[in-house]
Design a protein around this motif. Structure first.
Motif, PDB file in Angstrom:
ATOM      1  N   THR A  32       0.815  -1.211   0.000  1.00 65.06           N
ATOM      2  CA  THR A  32       0.000   0.000   0.000  1.00 65.06           C
ATOM      3  C   THR A  32       0.853   1.267   0.000  1.00 65.06           C
ATOM      4  O   THR A  32       0.357   2.357  -0.309  1.00 65.06           O
ATOM      5  N   LEU A  33       2.114   1.128   0.348  1.00 60.38           N
ATOM      6  CA  LEU A  33       2.977   2.307   0.488  1.00 60.38           C
ATOM      7  C   LEU A  33       4.406   1.893   0.194  1.00 60.38           C
ATOM      8  O   LEU A  33       4.853   0.831   0.634  1.00 60.38           O
ATOM      9  N   MET A  34       5.116   2.736  -0.551  1.00 59.25           N
ATOM     10  CA  MET A  34       6.549   2.529  -0.767  1.00 59.25           C
ATOM     11  C   MET A  34       7.272   3.836  -0.504  1.00 59.25           C
ATOM     12  O   MET A  34       6.693   4.919  -0.679  1.00 59.25           O
ATOM     13  N   GLY A  35       8.505   3.715  -0.089  1.00 59.64           N
ATOM     14  CA  GLY A  35       9.210   4.940   0.235  1.00 59.64           C
ATOM     15  C   GLY A  35      10.706   4.744   0.340  1.00 59.64           C
ATOM     16  O   GLY A  35      11.228   3.652   0.119  1.00 59.64           O
ATOM     17  N   TRP A  36      11.368   5.831   0.640  1.00 52.67           N
ATOM     18  CA  TRP A  36      12.817   5.852   0.814  1.00 52.67           C
ATOM     19  C   TRP A  36      13.149   6.477   2.161  1.00 52.67           C
ATOM     20  O   TRP A  36      12.592   7.519   2.538  1.00 52.67           O
ATOM     21  N   TYR A  37      14.070   5.819   2.841  1.00 50.48           N
ATOM     22  CA  TYR A  37      14.661   6.325   4.070  1.00 50.48           C
ATOM     23  C   TYR A  37      16.161   6.477   3.831  1.00 50.48           C
ATOM     24  O   TYR A  37      16.694   5.936   2.873  1.00 50.48           O
ATOM     25  N   ARG A  38      16.818   7.182   4.727  1.00 53.87           N
ATOM     26  CA  ARG A  38      18.267   7.264   4.653  1.00 53.87           C
ATOM     27  C   ARG A  38      18.853   7.261   6.056  1.00 53.87           C
ATOM     28  O   ARG A  38      18.199   7.670   7.017  1.00 53.87           O
ATOM     29  N   GLN A  39      20.099   6.814   6.115  1.00 49.22           N
ATOM     30  CA  GLN A  39      20.813   6.793   7.385  1.00 49.22           C
ATOM     31  C   GLN A  39      22.254   7.222   7.153  1.00 49.22           C
ATOM     32  O   GLN A  39      22.990   6.561   6.414  1.00 49.22           O
ATOM     33  N   ALA A  40      22.608   8.330   7.749  1.00 43.33           N
ATOM     34  CA  ALA A  40      23.976   8.820   7.688  1.00 43.33           C
ATOM     35  C   ALA A  40      24.763   8.242   8.860  1.00 43.33           C
ATOM     36  O   ALA A  40      24.175   7.867   9.882  1.00 43.33           O
ATOM     37  N   PRO A  41      26.088   8.191   8.748  1.00 47.07           N
ATOM     38  CA  PRO A  41      26.905   7.642   9.840  1.00 47.07           C
ATOM     39  C   PRO A  41      26.642   8.370  11.157  1.00 47.07           C
ATOM     40  O   PRO A  41      26.639   9.599  11.207  1.00 47.07           O
ATOM     41  N   GLY A  42      26.379   7.603  12.210  1.00 46.06           N
ATOM     42  CA  GLY A  42      26.152   8.180  13.515  1.00 46.06           C
ATOM     43  C   GLY A  42      24.788   8.799  13.725  1.00 46.06           C
ATOM     44  O   GLY A  42      24.533   9.401  14.776  1.00 46.06           O
ATOM     45  N   LYS A  43      23.914   8.658  12.735  1.00 45.45           N
ATOM     46  CA  LYS A  43      22.582   9.255  12.850  1.00 45.45           C
ATOM     47  C   LYS A  43      21.503   8.186  12.723  1.00 45.45           C
ATOM     48  O   LYS A  43      21.746   7.091  12.222  1.00 45.45           O
ATOM     49  N   GLN A  44      20.304   8.536  13.154  1.00 41.42           N
ATOM     50  CA  GLN A  44      19.189   7.609  13.031  1.00 41.42           C
ATOM     51  C   GLN A  44      18.661   7.595  11.604  1.00 41.42           C
ATOM     52  O   GLN A  44      18.818   8.566  10.849  1.00 41.42           O
ATOM     53  N   ARG A  45      18.023   6.497  11.265  1.00 43.08           N
ATOM     54  CA  ARG A  45      17.387   6.412   9.957  1.00 43.08           C
ATOM     55  C   ARG A  45      16.214   7.387   9.919  1.00 43.08           C
ATOM     56  O   ARG A  45      15.450   7.502  10.881  1.00 43.08           O
ATOM     57  N   GLU A  46      16.079   8.093   8.786  1.00 44.44           N
ATOM     58  CA  GLU A  46      15.008   9.080   8.659  1.00 44.44           C
ATOM     59  C   GLU A  46      14.265   8.908   7.349  1.00 44.44           C
ATOM     60  O   GLU A  46      14.847   8.503   6.338  1.00 44.44           O
ATOM     61  N   LEU A  47      12.998   9.256   7.390  1.00 44.80           N
ATOM     62  CA  LEU A  47      12.164   9.179   6.194  1.00 44.80           C
ATOM     63  C   LEU A  47      12.526  10.312   5.236  1.00 44.80           C
ATOM     64  O   LEU A  47      12.617  11.474   5.641  1.00 44.80           O
ATOM     65  N   VAL A  48      12.696   9.953   3.974  1.00 46.80           N
ATOM     66  CA  VAL A  48      12.989  10.947   2.940  1.00 46.80           C
ATOM     67  C   VAL A  48      11.710  11.293   2.172  1.00 46.80           C
ATOM     68  O   VAL A  48      11.345  12.464   2.026  1.00 46.80           O
TER      69      VAL A  48
END
Length: 115
Positions: A32-48
């Protein structure tokens, strides 16, 4: 079960562009939903950004007017077009899909923005 395979990451200079792709297989009719997240070094994963199967889009404030998400339902593929990339966009980008009560994840693809 849903399987997600990403492609399209790489290295680019500031101001450059990249396109990420993510193709779903398996129980795709339940997505029902697709998306992209990202995670930089030392940071939490976040929704893009994400997009519903009826093409309603959401963008995080930090990528508005720079990134575009697009769903090609015929190909079971979601794209993330990234423009005007900044060094702070450097991260591992993960594709996600929601099917029923479950969230599925791709393996991640590295995006590096550096001069």
């Amino acid at each position: 079960q849903v399987q997600l395979v990403e492609s399209g990451g790489g290295s680019v200079q500031p101001g450059g562009s990249l396109r990420l792709s993510c193709t779903a297989s398996g129980s795709i009719s339940s997505i029902t939903l697709m998306g992209w997240y990202r995670q930089a070094p030392g940071k939490q994963r976040e929704l893009v950004a994400n997009i519903t199967t009826d093409h309603k889009r959401y963008y995080a404030e930090f990528v508005k007017d720079r990134f575009t998400i697009f769903l090609d339902s015929a190909k079971n593929t979601v794209y993330l077009h990234m423009f005007s990339l900044k060094p702070e966009d450097t991260a591992v980008y993960y594709c996600s899909a929601r099917a029923g009560l479950f969230d599925y994840w791709g393996q991640g693809t590295q995006v590096t923005v550096s001069s």
